[in-house]
Design an enzyme around this catalytic site. Structure first.
Site, PDB file in Angstrom:
ATOM      1  N   GLU B 236       0.836  -1.190   0.000  1.00 51.32           N
ATOM      2  CA  GLU B 236       0.000   0.000   0.000  1.00 51.32           C
ATOM      3  C   GLU B 236       0.874   1.244   0.000  1.00 51.32           C
ATOM      4  OE1 GLU B 236      -4.056  -0.116   2.222  1.00 51.32           O
ATOM      5  OE2 GLU B 236      -2.638   0.897   3.527  1.00 51.32           O
ATOM      6  N   HIS B 278      -6.551   3.774   5.763  1.00 51.07           N
ATOM      7  CA  HIS B 278      -5.584   3.262   6.740  1.00 51.07           C
ATOM      8  C   HIS B 278      -4.667   4.384   7.214  1.00 51.07           C
ATOM      9  CE1 HIS B 278      -5.966  -1.027   4.915  1.00 51.07           C
ATOM     10  NE2 HIS B 278      -6.871  -0.791   5.823  1.00 51.07           N
ATOM     11  N   LEU B 297       9.833  -2.982  -6.849  1.00 51.62           N
ATOM     12  CA  LEU B 297       9.603  -4.421  -6.660  1.00 51.62           C
ATOM     13  C   LEU B 297       9.849  -5.173  -7.963  1.00 51.62           C
ATOM     14  CD1 LEU B 297       6.453  -4.280  -4.367  1.00 51.62           C
ATOM     15  CD2 LEU B 297       8.592  -5.444  -3.802  1.00 51.62           C
ATOM     16  N   ALA B 300      13.400  -5.469  -8.706  1.00 53.53           N
ATOM     17  CA  ALA B 300      14.079  -6.422  -7.821  1.00 53.53           C
ATOM     18  C   ALA B 300      13.709  -7.869  -8.151  1.00 53.53           C
ATOM     19  CB  ALA B 300      13.744  -6.115  -6.371  1.00 53.53           C
ATOM     20  N   ALA B 302      10.339  -9.136  -8.537  1.00 54.72           N
ATOM     21  CA  ALA B 302       8.986  -9.592  -8.221  1.00 54.72           C
ATOM     22  C   ALA B 302       8.138  -9.536  -9.501  1.00 54.72           C
ATOM     23  CB  ALA B 302       8.370  -8.717  -7.140  1.00 54.72           C
ATOM     24  N   PRO B 305       1.962  -6.899 -11.691  1.00 55.42           N
ATOM     25  CA  PRO B 305       1.037  -6.627 -12.793  1.00 55.42           C
ATOM     26  C   PRO B 305       0.947  -5.117 -13.031  1.00 55.42           C
ATOM     27  CG  PRO B 305      -0.194  -7.130 -10.803  1.00 55.42           C
ATOM     28  CD  PRO B 305       1.264  -7.290 -10.457  1.00 55.42           C
ATOM     29  N   THR B 306       0.144  -4.718 -14.021  1.00 54.63           N
ATOM     30  CA  THR B 306       0.024  -3.289 -14.302  1.00 54.63           C
ATOM     31  C   THR B 306      -1.125  -2.648 -13.522  1.00 54.63           C
ATOM     32  OG1 THR B 306      -1.320  -3.869 -16.204  1.00 54.63           O
ATOM     33  CG2 THR B 306       1.014  -3.426 -16.622  1.00 54.63           C
ATOM     34  N   SER B 307      -1.983  -3.471 -12.939  1.00 52.90           N
ATOM     35  CA  SER B 307      -3.061  -2.926 -12.113  1.00 52.90           C
ATOM     36  C   SER B 307      -3.536  -4.033 -11.177  1.00 52.90           C
ATOM     37  CB  SER B 307      -4.235  -2.475 -12.991  1.00 52.90           C
ATOM     38  OG  SER B 307      -4.871  -3.614 -13.541  1.00 52.90           O
TER      39      SER B 307
END
Lengths: 428, 621
Positions: B236, B278, B297, B300, B302, B305-307
């Site tokens: 987030e 939050h 990410l 690195a 991972a 996805p794009t959304s």
């Protein structure tokens, strides 16, 4: 935990009062606050120093770089301050790309000085960063390489050992006074649940530390234990954030309830509106509309969570529908009533308030050519979804209803497709 | 910054037992239902801690009812359940810090889950520091908790049984999932169940800026759990946490595939800085933005996805690849047992019905405000209802006219006390002097009320009503009673007489004549009195007879009761109720009086007792 910026006036008030209580350090600071409501003669009676010394006045609006923006009145008498404020109060200014009116000023004695020190304490996961420099002031960013840094682990005070690297290069004769001052500032920061305390700069007046410019952030979740120490504290909105009537209404609802009710209008003329349950899900719905290329049509960000009562949900939904259906035109609109799969919130119960609002506002909804898209799961969701379906038939508004078997943000695409298709029909 | 040295490997197992702080029936029952669904032999909740109380709580484990011990403090609970190594803390944000610290300090506790939202940052930091120094794990604050499929579930995690079954959480899958949001973790359990063989473990770390354990802590842990083949992360906007994961990926500390998405790409749409739902989700510098974190990410290694919409597909693709390369053998399907449905839920769903055991018609406390006979409390206070008005609502279920309720109040005032020597007050005084509590003193007095003391009002009303309705002449009535051997109730006084009337009777009669539409029954009672006075001067209409007869007049003359209702009121003993209510005021007064005066234990003097027995009475002195 939520960090809230406070006004410089409040930061100075707290620092002065509690340095004395916690460390016996008496700061010779004085400060007064000026707003549109200020009665100048009363202010002068309450603060006799205002008529006895030369003064500085500057906006107290949670933004920095005031000197650079020409917003500081230096070396004035009280009349000069009044004139300075009169010329600027309520006027809109632009600072770092954000525009907004100036509503609060802070007035202090004018302190001619040479030395400008920098101190900042910021909260980190495992402790606090303390940064110090004897080259503070408006050029701090240019002089960042001169800033010294130590890390203070959680639950430790700022001991002489820990702070030694910060003040090692200072002249010996001011070591003791700096050491006491830094420890006292750290003690106030800890005891009052500050998450940030920054002095840029502070100086020495007659050999005693004197904060000139102060910036503070409090952790507002500590209110229940600190309210007496904080006194009459204000948590202003970020600079430039003005609230529309609707946003203000929801904000005041939010402050009165244990639940969470949030509304930000992004584009009053937008045609895609959201009303989403849950802190995590609400962000994702807003993201998705943007990710699908329809950010320009997105009306708002909205989040409700923490099991609001039926009455609260009703009021919330009413306001949201009013915003979403204001200024109808012949083009189609969509309202996304979204949410993830709740862990324990009773979906049918929260839907009751929303359904009531839709029923009340059905004419508005129809006039705005609005289609409603619902997706939700969790306790009692079947009853909730069923009631939504029945409502669509009852009031004659198309309501598409999906449960946990459908992907969470699938209705964003459906809403966008609906608008696309309707627009295409019109243009044919 | 280096990731914290969290305990490596699995936090939970099928044998894990937890202590539950601040008892909430629903989440505990949900945990036990999950246990049953997973085929656990022992319930996962070993004990409950409710500060200051002890005993047991009754809950269901499948069809069977079990008693879960309740303890008054965390140390005592840990001592009683040394095998329980998880504490689930449902304390409020005000007390979450103290109780969590207390729990972390117990040698037997390894994991503390903090549910409360709004724990001050500095408090959480102290907990984190302690946990790090002592090799313990904190989940939360501001979290729903987490679940290890087929083994252990914290509180409300994963919601309803229906959802747990839909997500196949009753048996382990291959995905290790971690997110900040509790609501979104449940959503992702569903997503993972759709496109993989399901969750092995799912943790929500909570929405605060400084969670007790971080996304990367759990990813590193998942990396060391052999059963976890695929790691899914939902981050987030705000904070730096995702960067520890980036560092761990870059350093090669995580070898399993990681599918990640950081939400909050929409922050750029907002004009000023924004605080999302939050506490930790706050737009800050560029580095804390969702876009920057997603990019880091991805860089690195991972799978990003794009959304969010693309996340489900990304998880599916990653999982399929693992199946094809043989890393994952999809989990075997098992048929979970059926958990019996709660009666309450079944009723709510309209599946079954159950009879009620109690009926009540005089009041309702379920709405916004309590009501007496349909009249809300605010009306009662704002419109200045009197004591008599309230009594008429609760006793007669209707608002009687003012002259009636005023009369009821007069009766209560006149009967409130009658000196310390009458049997009820005497009992109260003796009991008070024996050092007993208020309620004991009061009921000691009340227990004397009956046929000989205070009970005459009811009887007077009954007999006067019967005689008057039958049209009996006073002498017929009195002589008839005499033949039956019954003293006429409401007639006669120990002291008062023809020439020394009871002031109380006079006052009531005056009031009734001035205010009642009719005083037929009282008039009848007076004719009876006129007759009995010819027999003896002290056979006056006493206060019991006066109230009894006037109450009949009240019921009849206000025209608000049917004949049947009036008969019932007299039969059930409403008038006795009036006396009990009134005299309670006096008895309570006597109790306070004796206690204030610190009167010692009462002992009746020997001289005042005639000691005698059958033998000695045969030989009189």
């Amino acid at each position: 935990m939520a960090r809230k910026k406070i006004r410089e006036y409040d930061s100075k008030r707290l620092l002065k009062e509690h340095m004395k209580r916690l460390a016996g350090v008496e700061l010779p600071m004085n400060a007064a606050q000026v707003t549109a409501e200020t009665d100048w003669s009363q202010l002068a009676r309450d603060n006799p120093w205002l008529t006895k010394s030369r003064l500085v006045v500057k906006p107290d609006m949670l933004f920095g770089k005031r000197g650079k923006s020409g917003l500081v009145g230096l070396n004035l008498d009280l009349e000069g301050v009044e004139e300075f404020v009169a010329q600027r109060l309520g006027k809109s200014v632009e600072v770092s790309g954000t525009r907004g009116p100036v509503t609060h000023f802070i007035v202090e004695p004018f302190v001619p000085h040479d030395d400008e020190y920098y101190l900042s304490i910021t909260s980190q996961r495992l402790g606090s960063d303390v940064r110090f420099s004897d080259a503070g002031g408006v050029e701090i960013e240019e002089n960042w390489d001169k800033v010294k840094h130590v890390f203070v682990p959680s639950d430790s005070p700022l001991t002489p050992d820990l702070m030694a690297p910060l003040i090692a290069t200072l002249p010996l004769e001011i070591h003791d006074v700096m050491q006491a001052f830094l420890a006292a500032a750290f003690a106030v920061y800890t005891d009052l649940d500050f998450s940030l305390l920054e002095m840029n700069p502070f100086t020495l007046v007659a050999g005693q530390p004197f904060p000139l410019d102060l910036r503070g952030e409090l952790d507002d979740t500590a209110q229940f234990k600190d309210f007496q120490k904080w006194g009459d504290i204000e948590f202003p909105l970020p600079f430039g954030r003005t609230m529309s009537l609707a946003e203000h209404h929801i904000h005041s609802l939010d402050e009165k309830t244990g639940a969470s009710l949030k509304l930000t209008i992004l584009n009053p003329k937008g045609r895609i509106w959201t009303m989403v349950a849950g802190g995590g899900a609400s962000v994702i719905y807003t993201d998705t509309v943007g990710d699908l290329g329809y950010a320009h049509e997105l009306g708002n960000y909205a989040e409700y969570s923490g099991a609001p009562s039926e009455d609260e949900t009703l009021k919330y939904a009413r306001t949201l529908v009013d915003c979403a259906t204001a200024d109808p035109d012949p083009r189609a609109r969509a309202l996304i009533v979204g949410g993830g799969i709740a862990n324990f919130t009773d979906v049918a119960a929260t839907f009751n308030g929303i359904i009531k609002a839709f029923r009340e506002k059905q004419e508005q909804i129809k006039a705005a050519h609005m289609r409603i898209f619902v997706r939700r799961g969790g306790p009692n969701y079947k009853t909730g979804l069923q009631k939504m379906k029945e409502l669509g038939t009852e009031i004659g508004v198309p309501i598409e209803v999906y449960g946990p078997e459908a992907s969470m943000t699938g209705i964003c695409k459906k809403a966008i497709d609906f608008i696309k298709e309707a627009d295409a029909k019109v243009s044919k | 910054m280096a990731p914290s040295p969290i305990v490596a490997g699995q936090l939970f197992s099928k044998q894990t037992q937890a202590l539950f702080y601040n008892y909430k029936p629903l989440p505990v029952q949900r945990m036990l239902d999950f246990d049953f669904l997973c085929g656990r032999i022992t319930p996962s909740v070993a004990g409950v801690i409710n500060p200051g109380s002890d005993g047991f709580q009754k809950l269901f484990f499948g069809q069977e009812e079990i008693a879960i011990p309740v303890h008054g403090s965390i140390p005592s609970a840990c001592k009683a359940h040394p095998k329980a190594d998880v504490l689930i803390n449902f304390a409020s944000f005000r007390s979450a810090f103290a109780s969590s610290m207390d729990a972390l300090k117990q040698p037997t506790i390894r994991v503390v889950a903090i549910i409360a939202e709004g724990v001050p940052e500095q408090d959480t930091k102290k907990l984190i520091a302690y946990a790090r120094a002592n090799n313990k794990v904190i989940l939360g604050p501001a979290t729903v908790g987490g679940v290890q499929a087929g083994a252990f579930k914290i509180g409300d995690t994963a919601g309803t049984l229906e959802n747990i079954i839909a997500c196949k959480l009753y048996r382990p899958g291959s995905v290790g999932f971690v997110s900040k949001s509790g609501g979104m973790s449940n959503e992702m359990f569903n997503v993972c169940a759709r496109v993989t063989d399901g969750i092995f473990e799912g943790i929500a770390i909570g929405g605060d800026a400084f969670p007790g354990s971080t996304l990367s802590d759990h990813c590193l842990r998942y990396n060391s759990i052999p059963a976890v083949k695929l790691i899914v992360v939902l981050g987030e906007i705000g904070g730096q946490d995702e960067y520890s994961l980036v560092e761990a990926l870059k350093a090669g500390k995580i070898q399993k595939p990681v599918v990640a998405w950081v939400s909050g790409t929409c922050a750029t749409l907002f004009k000023s800085e924004v605080q999302f739902g939050h506490a930790g989700a706050k737009s800050g510098g560029e580095e804390e933005s969702a876009q920057a974190k997603n990019a880091a990410l991805k860089a690195a290694g991972a799978i990003v996805p794009t959304s969010f919409e693309g996340l489900e597909d990304a998880v599916r693709t990653a999982y399929q690849a693992l199946v094809e390369e043989g890393t994952v053998t999809p989990a075997q399907e098992v048929e979970p047992p059926i958990v019996p449905e709660d009666l309450k839920n079944a009723i709510k769903a309209g599946k079954v019905r159950a009879p009620t055991h109690i009926v009540s018609t005089i009041c309702d406390d379920r709405g916004e405000e309590p009501t007496y006979a349909g009249v809300p409390m605010s009306t009662i206070i704002e419109e200045g209802f009197s004591m008599g008005d309230v009594l008429s609502l609760l006793w007669f279920k209707r608002s009687l006219p003012k002259y009636c309720t005023r009369f009821i109040e007069m009766c209560i005032m006149l009967c409130a006390d009658h000196g310390p020597c009458v049997s009820g007050a005497h009992n109260t005084i003796v009991t008070a002097r024996a050092g007993k509590d208020l309620v004991s003193c009061l009921v000691a007095g009340l227990l004397t009320i009956g046929p000989r003391f205070g009970g005459a009002i009811d009887d007077a009303a009954r007999y006067f009503k019967d005689a008057a309705d039958k049209g009996l002449k006073p002498f017929e009535f009195v002589e008839g009673m005499k033949k039956k051997g019954i003293r006429v109730p409401g007639i006669g006084h120990r002291i008062k007489s023809r020439d020394n009337r009871d002031k109380r009777v006079e006052l009531l009669q005056q009031y009734a004549r001035a205010n009642f539409p009719s005083t037929r029954y009282m008039d009848y009672a007076v004719t009876v009195e006129t007759y009995t006075l010819t027999k003896a001067a002290n056979l006056v209409l006493n206060v019991d007879g006066c109230i009894g007869s006037l109450f009949l007049d009240l019921l009849v003359s206000c025209a608000m009761f049917t004949q049947h209702e009036i008969d019932e009121i007299v039969d059930i003993g409403y008038l006795n109720g009036l006396f009990v209510l009134a005299r309670s005021i006096g008895f309570i007064g006597h109790t306070f009086d004796q206690k204030r005066l610190k009167q010692p234990l009462y002992r009746h003097p020997w001289e005042d007792v005639l000691y005698t027995n059958v033998e000695s009475s045969a030989q009189p002195r």
